[in-house]
Design a protein around this motif. Structure first.
Motif, PDB file in Angstrom:
ATOM      1  N   ALA A 246      -2.654 -47.484 -18.713  1.00 39.33           N
ATOM      2  CA  ALA A 246      -1.593 -47.367 -17.704  1.00 39.33           C
ATOM      3  C   ALA A 246      -0.336 -48.110 -18.136  1.00 39.33           C
ATOM      4  CB  ALA A 246      -2.089 -47.912 -16.370  1.00 39.33           C
ATOM      5  N   ASP A 247       0.789 -47.488 -17.910  1.00 38.90           N
ATOM      6  CA  ASP A 247       2.089 -48.082 -18.228  1.00 38.90           C
ATOM      7  C   ASP A 247       2.628 -48.779 -16.983  1.00 38.90           C
ATOM      8  OD1 ASP A 247       5.303 -47.564 -18.167  1.00 38.90           O
ATOM      9  OD2 ASP A 247       4.578 -48.039 -20.182  1.00 38.90           O
ATOM     10  N   ARG A 248       2.902 -50.076 -17.087  1.00 40.22           N
ATOM     11  CA  ARG A 248       3.320 -50.844 -15.906  1.00 40.22           C
ATOM     12  C   ARG A 248       4.616 -50.302 -15.319  1.00 40.22           C
ATOM     13  NH1 ARG A 248       0.787 -55.598 -14.834  1.00 40.22           N
ATOM     14  NH2 ARG A 248       2.641 -56.349 -13.746  1.00 40.22           N
ATOM     15  N   GLU A 249       5.570 -49.938 -16.165  1.00 35.87           N
ATOM     16  CA  GLU A 249       6.839 -49.409 -15.641  1.00 35.87           C
ATOM     17  C   GLU A 249       6.606 -48.114 -14.882  1.00 35.87           C
ATOM     18  OE1 GLU A 249       9.876 -49.076 -18.535  1.00 35.87           O
ATOM     19  OE2 GLU A 249       9.806 -51.200 -19.131  1.00 35.87           O
ATOM     20  N   GLN A 250       5.697 -47.302 -15.379  1.00 34.99           N
ATOM     21  CA  GLN A 250       5.363 -46.060 -14.696  1.00 34.99           C
ATOM     22  C   GLN A 250       4.725 -46.351 -13.338  1.00 34.99           C
ATOM     23  OE1 GLN A 250       2.364 -43.780 -16.697  1.00 34.99           O
ATOM     24  NE2 GLN A 250       2.582 -41.987 -15.365  1.00 34.99           N
ATOM     25  N   LEU A 251       3.884 -47.374 -13.299  1.00 32.41           N
ATOM     26  CA  LEU A 251       3.218 -47.725 -12.042  1.00 32.41           C
ATOM     27  C   LEU A 251       4.215 -48.257 -11.020  1.00 32.41           C
ATOM     28  CD1 LEU A 251      -0.007 -49.468 -13.420  1.00 32.41           C
ATOM     29  CD2 LEU A 251       0.205 -47.151 -12.479  1.00 32.41           C
ATOM     30  N   PHE A 252       5.145 -49.084 -11.459  1.00 27.40           N
ATOM     31  CA  PHE A 252       6.132 -49.642 -10.532  1.00 27.40           C
ATOM     32  C   PHE A 252       7.054 -48.546  -9.979  1.00 27.40           C
ATOM     33  CE2 PHE A 252       5.278 -53.974 -12.219  1.00 27.40           C
ATOM     34  CZ  PHE A 252       5.168 -54.622 -10.995  1.00 27.40           C
ATOM     35  N   ALA A 253       7.125 -47.426 -10.673  1.00 22.70           N
ATOM     36  CA  ALA A 253       7.965 -46.321 -10.203  1.00 22.70           C
ATOM     37  C   ALA A 253       7.295 -45.510  -9.099  1.00 22.70           C
ATOM     38  CB  ALA A 253       8.316 -45.400 -11.371  1.00 22.70           C
ATOM     39  N   ILE A 260       1.760 -54.724  -8.619  1.00 27.83           N
ATOM     40  CA  ILE A 260       0.879 -54.055  -9.576  1.00 27.83           C
ATOM     41  C   ILE A 260       0.073 -55.101 -10.340  1.00 27.83           C
ATOM     42  CG2 ILE A 260       0.752 -52.504 -11.562  1.00 27.83           C
ATOM     43  CD1 ILE A 260       1.963 -51.152  -9.154  1.00 27.83           C
ATOM     44  N   GLU A 261      -1.206 -54.808 -10.551  1.00 29.48           N
ATOM     45  CA  GLU A 261      -2.036 -55.665 -11.398  1.00 29.48           C
ATOM     46  C   GLU A 261      -2.892 -54.764 -12.279  1.00 29.48           C
ATOM     47  OE1 GLU A 261      -5.366 -59.248 -11.057  1.00 29.48           O
ATOM     48  OE2 GLU A 261      -4.379 -58.459  -9.245  1.00 29.48           O
ATOM     49  N   VAL A 262      -2.862 -55.030 -13.569  1.00 31.45           N
ATOM     50  CA  VAL A 262      -3.661 -54.267 -14.516  1.00 31.45           C
ATOM     51  C   VAL A 262      -4.793 -55.142 -15.025  1.00 31.45           C
ATOM     52  CG1 VAL A 262      -3.686 -53.005 -16.692  1.00 31.45           C
ATOM     53  CG2 VAL A 262      -1.670 -52.880 -15.214  1.00 31.45           C
ATOM     54  N   ARG A 263      -6.022 -54.674 -14.853  1.00 31.13           N
ATOM     55  CA  ARG A 263      -7.197 -55.403 -15.310  1.00 31.13           C
ATOM     56  C   ARG A 263      -8.002 -54.491 -16.228  1.00 31.13           C
ATOM     57  NH1 ARG A 263      -9.524 -57.908  -9.593  1.00 31.13           N
ATOM     58  NH2 ARG A 263      -7.653 -59.101  -9.007  1.00 31.13           N
ATOM     59  N   GLY A 264      -7.756 -54.594 -17.532  1.00 34.27           N
ATOM     60  CA  GLY A 264      -8.439 -53.726 -18.478  1.00 34.27           C
ATOM     61  C   GLY A 264      -8.090 -52.271 -18.224  1.00 34.27           C
ATOM     62  N   ASP A 265      -9.098 -51.453 -17.944  1.00 31.60           N
ATOM     63  CA  ASP A 265      -8.871 -50.035 -17.659  1.00 31.60           C
ATOM     64  C   ASP A 265      -8.646 -49.756 -16.180  1.00 31.60           C
ATOM     65  OD1 ASP A 265      -9.121 -49.415 -20.310  1.00 31.60           O
ATOM     66  OD2 ASP A 265     -11.238 -48.815 -20.182  1.00 31.60           O
ATOM     67  N   SER A 266      -8.576 -50.819 -15.372  1.00 28.90           N
ATOM     68  CA  SER A 266      -8.361 -50.634 -13.926  1.00 28.90           C
ATOM     69  C   SER A 266      -6.977 -51.121 -13.515  1.00 28.90           C
ATOM     70  CB  SER A 266      -9.423 -51.402 -13.133  1.00 28.90           C
ATOM     71  OG  SER A 266     -10.709 -50.887 -13.370  1.00 28.90           O
ATOM     72  N   VAL A 267      -6.420 -50.487 -12.504  1.00 32.50           N
ATOM     73  CA  VAL A 267      -5.151 -50.929 -11.925  1.00 32.50           C
ATOM     74  C   VAL A 267      -5.357 -51.181 -10.441  1.00 32.50           C
ATOM     75  CG1 VAL A 267      -3.756 -49.689 -13.613  1.00 32.50           C
ATOM     76  CG2 VAL A 267      -4.357 -48.575 -11.461  1.00 32.50           C
ATOM     77  N   LEU A 268      -4.638 -52.166  -9.925  1.00 24.85           N
ATOM     78  CA  LEU A 268      -4.648 -52.457  -8.499  1.00 24.85           C
ATOM     79  C   LEU A 268      -3.211 -52.395  -8.027  1.00 24.85           C
ATOM     80  CD1 LEU A 268      -7.052 -54.274  -9.896  1.00 24.85           C
ATOM     81  CD2 LEU A 268      -7.285 -55.144  -7.586  1.00 24.85           C
ATOM     82  N   ILE A 269      -2.958 -51.564  -7.046  1.00 23.48           N
ATOM     83  CA  ILE A 269      -1.609 -51.374  -6.529  1.00 23.48           C
ATOM     84  C   ILE A 269      -1.604 -51.689  -5.045  1.00 23.48           C
ATOM     85  CG2 ILE A 269       0.295 -49.755  -6.231  1.00 23.48           C
ATOM     86  CD1 ILE A 269      -0.892 -48.106  -8.517  1.00 23.48           C
ATOM     87  N   HIS A 270      -0.832 -52.701  -4.666  1.00 20.79           N
ATOM     88  CA  HIS A 270      -0.713 -53.034  -3.254  1.00 20.79           C
ATOM     89  C   HIS A 270       0.441 -52.262  -2.642  1.00 20.79           C
ATOM     90  CE1 HIS A 270       0.914 -55.353   0.194  1.00 20.79           C
ATOM     91  NE2 HIS A 270      -0.347 -55.279   0.536  1.00 20.79           N
ATOM     92  N   SER A 271       0.234 -51.794  -1.407  1.00 19.84           N
ATOM     93  CA  SER A 271       1.275 -51.012  -0.747  1.00 19.84           C
ATOM     94  C   SER A 271       1.026 -50.981   0.750  1.00 19.84           C
ATOM     95  CB  SER A 271       1.274 -49.575  -1.294  1.00 19.84           C
ATOM     96  OG  SER A 271       2.166 -48.753  -0.570  1.00 19.84           O
ATOM     97  N   THR A 272       2.104 -50.797   1.508  1.00 25.21           N
ATOM     98  CA  THR A 272       1.963 -50.578   2.954  1.00 25.21           C
ATOM     99  C   THR A 272       1.721 -49.105   3.247  1.00 25.21           C
ATOM    100  OG1 THR A 272       4.375 -50.393   3.128  1.00 25.21           O
ATOM    101  CG2 THR A 272       3.408 -52.550   3.584  1.00 25.21           C
ATOM    102  N   ASP A 273       1.809 -48.256   2.220  1.00 20.16           N
ATOM    103  CA  ASP A 273       1.523 -46.825   2.365  1.00 20.16           C
ATOM    104  C   ASP A 273       0.593 -46.402   1.234  1.00 20.16           C
ATOM    105  OD1 ASP A 273       1.417 -44.152   2.905  1.00 20.16           O
ATOM    106  OD2 ASP A 273       3.574 -43.776   2.752  1.00 20.16           O
TER     107      ASP A 273
END
Length: 316
Positions: A246-253, A260-273
């Protein structure tokens, strides 16, 4: 109620007098305003986690409840009386994290010495068993582990059969089984009517064992409720997904992504939606195995007590 008369849940819940009451409490140390208009009422029989970051005013507040210091302004009462009077009557005991033990004495000698300071106490053998250290009576305190010393402090606190038990980091040094057994004993005490207030850095303990959680920040209560209610105050949820490379800039978009948090092959994305985030991941990225989870107590703790928190007043 004497130490030979067991309390009951019905007796505790029927009591019209709060176990602890703080009204408009302020505490100054020179130019330092440690506690700022704190209001708190704790009912008999409750297990209350009293949490906050370093410097939040927790220790200062506990000291006032224990009668070790007096408020600069406001009122503090324990079972309707002055804290020092409640202490003198044996209504309150505390289990602190450090201090108070003579390493050259045995465990049983320590408890018997403490018992000699009271006019009426529970039997020594009983409190040792209650604290889970009956088999350690002949061991020198200096030879006990940190967790065993905490259990010893617990046994000492139980001698006067207190109505209110205050615990400071009570399970420090205990192993997993010891912590589980300790909290089982605390729950049994609360079910019989004893009030328990504890401070801990193990937030999972507060989540699992407290009837109620009180969060303080800069000398004020910023949250007060059940674990579920406090966690609900931290807005948003987290999307967890399997997303190798996963590309962090892509995730923030991603629309609605707050952090955003990247843990190995997993991503965690916090959001109100999180629905929108999940929809984006499923339709526009190779992400798989999506899971949406509510924020935990640690997230709520950070959100409500951090320096950039906008929350300043009590929330319930």
């Amino acid at each position: 109620m004497t130490s030979t008369e067991p309390r009951t849940s019905a007796q505790a819940s029927a009591s019209p007098v709060p176990a602890v009451s703080l009204r408009g409490v302020h505490k100054h140390f020179g130019d330092v305003h440690a506690v700022r208009g704190l209001d708190l009422e704790i009912r008999p029989g409750e297990i209350v986690a009293f949490l906050g970051p370093n410097g939040a005013g927790k220790t200062t507040t506990v000291d006032m409840v224990l009668g070790l210091s007096r408020p600069t302004a406001g009122e503090v009462s324990v079972f309707g009386t002055d804290p020092r009077t409640a202490i003198a009557k044996g209504l309150v005991s505390a289990v602190m994290q450090t201090g108070g033990l003579l390493k050259e004495l045995t465990v049983e000698e320590t408890v018997r010495l403490t018992a000699s300071l009271f006019a009426d106490t529970r039997p020594v053998d009983e409190v040792l068993t209650r604290a889970g250290i009956a088999d350690l009576g002949n061991r020198l305190v200096g030879k006990c582990s940190g967790g065993q010393q905490q259990r010893l402090r617990f046994a000492m606190a139980l001698l006067s059969d207190p109505e209110l038990l205050i615990l400071d980091e009570p399970t420090t040094g205990m192993d997993v089984e010891g912590r589980r057994d300790f909290w089982s004993a605390i729950r049994a005490d609360a079910d019989s009517g004893r009030t328990v207030v504890f401070a801990t850095h193990y937030l999972e303990e507060a989540d699992a064992y407290a009837d109620r959680i009180v969060l303080v920040r800069k000398g004020k209560v910023v949250a007060d409720g059940t674990a579920a209610e406090v966690k609900a105050l931290a807005a948003g949820r987290t999307v967890r997904a399997h997303f190798p490379g996963a590309d962090r800039e892509q995730l923030f978009a991603i629309p609605g992504a707050d952090s955003i948090e990247v843990r190995g092959d997993s991503v965690l994305i916090h959001s109100t939606d999180t629905d929108a985030v999940a929809r984006h991941l499923l339709t526009r990225t190779p992400a798989t195995d999506l899971e949406i989870v509510s924020r935990g107590l640690e997230d709520a703790f950070i959100a409500l007590t951090s320096d950039d928190s906008a929350t300043e007043g009590p929330t319930s």
